[in-house]
Scaffold this motif. Structure first.
Motif, PDB file in Angstrom:
ATOM      1  N   UNK A   1       0.801  -1.234   0.000  1.00 36.24           N
ATOM      2  CA  UNK A   1       0.000   0.000   0.000  1.00 36.24           C
ATOM      3  C   UNK A   1       0.830   1.278   0.000  1.00 36.24           C
ATOM      4  N   UNK A   2       2.133   1.167   0.081  1.00 36.22           N
ATOM      5  CA  UNK A   2       3.031   2.324   0.161  1.00 36.22           C
ATOM      6  C   UNK A   2       2.675   3.248   1.325  1.00 36.22           C
ATOM      7  N   UNK A   3       2.537   2.637   2.506  1.00 33.77           N
ATOM      8  CA  UNK A   3       2.295   3.421   3.717  1.00 33.77           C
ATOM      9  C   UNK A   3       3.268   2.993   4.803  1.00 33.77           C
ATOM     10  N   UNK A   4       3.527   3.910   5.729  1.00 33.44           N
ATOM     11  CA  UNK A   4       4.312   3.612   6.914  1.00 33.44           C
ATOM     12  C   UNK A   4       3.367   3.590   8.102  1.00 33.44           C
ATOM     13  N   UNK A   5       3.314   2.456   8.772  1.00 35.83           N
ATOM     14  CA  UNK A   5       2.509   2.280   9.976  1.00 35.83           C
ATOM     15  C   UNK A   5       3.032   1.054  10.705  1.00 35.83           C
ATOM     16  N   UNK A   6       2.514   0.825  11.901  1.00 28.91           N
ATOM     17  CA  UNK A   6       2.884  -0.368  12.664  1.00 28.91           C
ATOM     18  C   UNK A   6       1.788  -0.651  13.687  1.00 28.91           C
TER      19      UNK A   6
END
Length: 161
Positions: free
Chosen positions: A93-98
């Motif tokens: 998804x081309x996202x930065x999260x955790x």
């Protein structure tokens, strides 16, 4: 006109005892790595629980932090390698999260009446943090229907005049 829904946070909790991942980042990049990740967390939480990250993100982030885009990409890749960010969601998804970012976000947001989520981006269950996702999507539909009804009523009144 209704006030726009707030998605981001004005603050985010930062533990006094950081976890091993942040210690590894700091041991590899020094205070630059620690400052970098805190600044990236600020961008994420200012907008919600994720940050879109594509080929234009590093040059834009460079303007904010004054680090060369190659170094930015290197640090982001390192963060992905040591699981500060979820690698699968980044690749798909081309996202930065955790999970940790999402836990902290939903914990802070639990007093809000509505919190918008993108289910494909979720790594945790917002319901576990007091967020009623099903209720939120129903409210969105109700708002759309009410707006459409109001527009129809306004058009009908103008035609009668």
């Amino acid at each position: 006109m209704a006030r726009p829904k707030k998605q981001g946070l004005d603050y985010f909790p930062l533990d006094v005892n950081v976890d091993n991942k942040l210690e590894i980042l700091e041991s590899e990049y020094g205070i630059l790595g620690f400052g970098f990740i805190i600044r990236l967390f600020q961008k994420i939480y200012a907008n919600g629980y994720y940050l879109e990250w594509n080929q234009y993100s590093a040059p834009l982030f460079k303007k904010e932090v004054g680090i060369e885009k190659e170094k930015i990409n290197e640090i982001v890749d390192f963060c992905l390698d040591i699981n500060i960010f979820d690698k699968r969601l980044y690749q798909q998804c081309q996202i930065l999260t955790s999970r940790g970012i999402q836990k902290r976000y939903f914990t802070v947001c639990k007093r809000r009446k509505e919190v918008e989520v993108i289910k494909e981006y979720l790594l945790v269950k917002p319901q576990d943090y007091g967020i009623n996702v099903d209720n939120n999507s129903n409210n969105d539909n109700k708002n759309e229907n009410t707006e459409n009804e109001n527009n129809l009523n306004t058009e009908t009144q103008h035609k009668r005049s």
